[in-house]
Motif scaffolding. Structure first.
Motif, PDB file in Angstrom:
ATOM      1  N   SER A   1      65.817 106.753  22.669  1.00  0.00           N
ATOM      2  CA  SER A   1      65.881 105.780  23.766  1.00  0.00           C
ATOM      3  C   SER A   1      65.743 104.350  23.263  1.00  0.00           C
ATOM      4  O   SER A   1      66.085 103.397  23.971  1.00  0.00           O
ATOM      5  N   HIS A   2      65.265 104.205  22.029  1.00  0.00           N
ATOM      6  CA  HIS A   2      65.174 102.896  21.376  1.00  0.00           C
ATOM      7  C   HIS A   2      66.300 102.688  20.364  1.00  0.00           C
ATOM      8  O   HIS A   2      66.215 101.789  19.522  1.00  0.00           O
ATOM      9  N   GLY A   3      67.330 103.524  20.418  1.00  0.00           N
ATOM     10  CA  GLY A   3      68.466 103.387  19.520  1.00  0.00           C
ATOM     11  C   GLY A   3      68.184 103.826  18.098  1.00  0.00           C
ATOM     12  O   GLY A   3      68.826 103.327  17.159  1.00  0.00           O
ATOM     13  N   LEU A   4      67.252 104.756  17.933  1.00  0.00           N
ATOM     14  CA  LEU A   4      66.847 105.203  16.604  1.00  0.00           C
ATOM     15  C   LEU A   4      67.014 106.720  16.519  1.00  0.00           C
ATOM     16  O   LEU A   4      66.101 107.478  16.839  1.00  0.00           O
ATOM     17  N   PRO A   5      68.183 107.199  16.071  1.00  0.00           N
ATOM     18  CA  PRO A   5      68.404 108.647  16.004  1.00  0.00           C
ATOM     19  C   PRO A   5      67.584 109.288  14.901  1.00  0.00           C
ATOM     20  O   PRO A   5      67.358 108.707  13.846  1.00  0.00           O
ATOM     21  N   GLY A   6      67.111 110.497  15.170  1.00  0.00           N
ATOM     22  CA  GLY A   6      66.290 111.220  14.210  1.00  0.00           C
ATOM     23  C   GLY A   6      67.048 112.345  13.531  1.00  0.00           C
ATOM     24  O   GLY A   6      68.182 112.665  13.876  1.00  0.00           O
ATOM     25  N   ARG A   7      66.361 112.970  12.587  1.00  0.00           N
ATOM     26  CA  ARG A   7      66.904 114.097  11.833  1.00  0.00           C
ATOM     27  C   ARG A   7      65.905 115.244  11.929  1.00  0.00           C
ATOM     28  O   ARG A   7      64.705 115.037  11.740  1.00  0.00           O
ATOM     29  N   THR A   8      66.408 116.453  12.213  1.00  0.00           N
ATOM     30  CA  THR A   8      65.554 117.626  12.310  1.00  0.00           C
ATOM     31  C   THR A   8      66.122 118.752  11.463  1.00  0.00           C
ATOM     32  O   THR A   8      67.325 119.020  11.508  1.00  0.00           O
ATOM     33  N   ASP A   9      65.260 119.402  10.667  1.00  0.00           N
ATOM     34  CA  ASP A   9      65.639 120.606   9.946  1.00  0.00           C
ATOM     35  C   ASP A   9      64.454 121.561   9.955  1.00  0.00           C
ATOM     36  O   ASP A   9      63.526 121.386  10.747  1.00  0.00           O
TER      37      ASP A   9
END
Length: 223
Positions: A22-30
């Protein structure tokens, strides 16, 4: 409770991802962790471990590990002191089965449905602009508020649905500080098992509402 602990960590990582997005900061999940490459918003970590035994070097390589960096050590098994971090706080994952009835729920908790109402909720919560209108468009997120007769916010919480078989609860607050009625009212609004985490004096109201602890976590920060 290893299963509940893993579910709680994954749900919390998903919530961190929603807020950062929502703050324009995409995350990474593994399988190891959730993380963001740039500094997360205030109060939110740059990484959340999703299993025990994640190598510290590999975890810190995913984030900006400089001053201000923070890591949620979901299984309390990391030692980040050699990397310049200190423990900011410790807490307990919590869990509540769906089958248990709520105890003395009090007035209902109402979903917040408009940006104006979200802004009013966030002002009382204290998070202000951390909580952006994009949250209301995400079908996984429900922002709950308790109102007085004239519409003033007296407390609330955030729910994150659709994370496996559990619903995550976070950001529980109440005007005056006693969150017991909020915790008691949440199970009536949710049909799935609940997970989250709390620490210190904030843990007791959750336990009174039927939650049990599922294992410790730590949050590390680099000054």
């Amino acid at each position: 409770m290893p299963g509940e602990r893993v579910a709680a960590a994954r749900n919390n990582a998903e919530w961190c991802d929603v807020v950062c997005a929502s703050h324009g900061l995409p995350g990474r999940t593994d399988l190891d962790a959730w993380s963001v490459p740039r500094r997360s918003p205030p109060w939110y970590p740059d990484a959340v471990t999703l299993r025990p035994g994640v190598p510290a070097d590999a975890l810190l390589a995913r984030i900006d590990p400089g001053p201000g960096a923070s890591v949620k050590d979901s299984f309390a098994d990391l030692d980040l002191r050699p990397y310049g971090f200190r423990v900011l706080f410790t807490a307990d994952w919590i869990h509540r089965p769906a089958a248990q009835p709520a105890a003395h729920p009090g007035p209902p908790l109402t979903p917040v449905g408009t940006p104006d109402r979200l802004a009013a909720w966030a002002a009382v919560h204290g998070g202000g602009e951390l909580f952006r209108p994009a949250l209301l468009a995400d079908p996984r997120v429900t922002v709950l508020a308790r109102y007085t007769g004239d519409g003033a916010v007296t407390g609330g919480a955030v729910l994150l649905h659709r994370s496996g078989a559990v619903t995550g609860i976070s950001n529980v607050f109440a005007v005056g500080g006693d969150t017991t009625p909020i915790w008691a009212g949440i199970p009536t609004a949710v049909g799935s098992p609940l997970v989250g985490y709390e620490s210190g004096e904030d843990l007791a109201p959750a336990l009174r509402a039927g939650f049990t602890t599922a294992g410790p976590l730590r949050v590390w920060v680099r000054d």
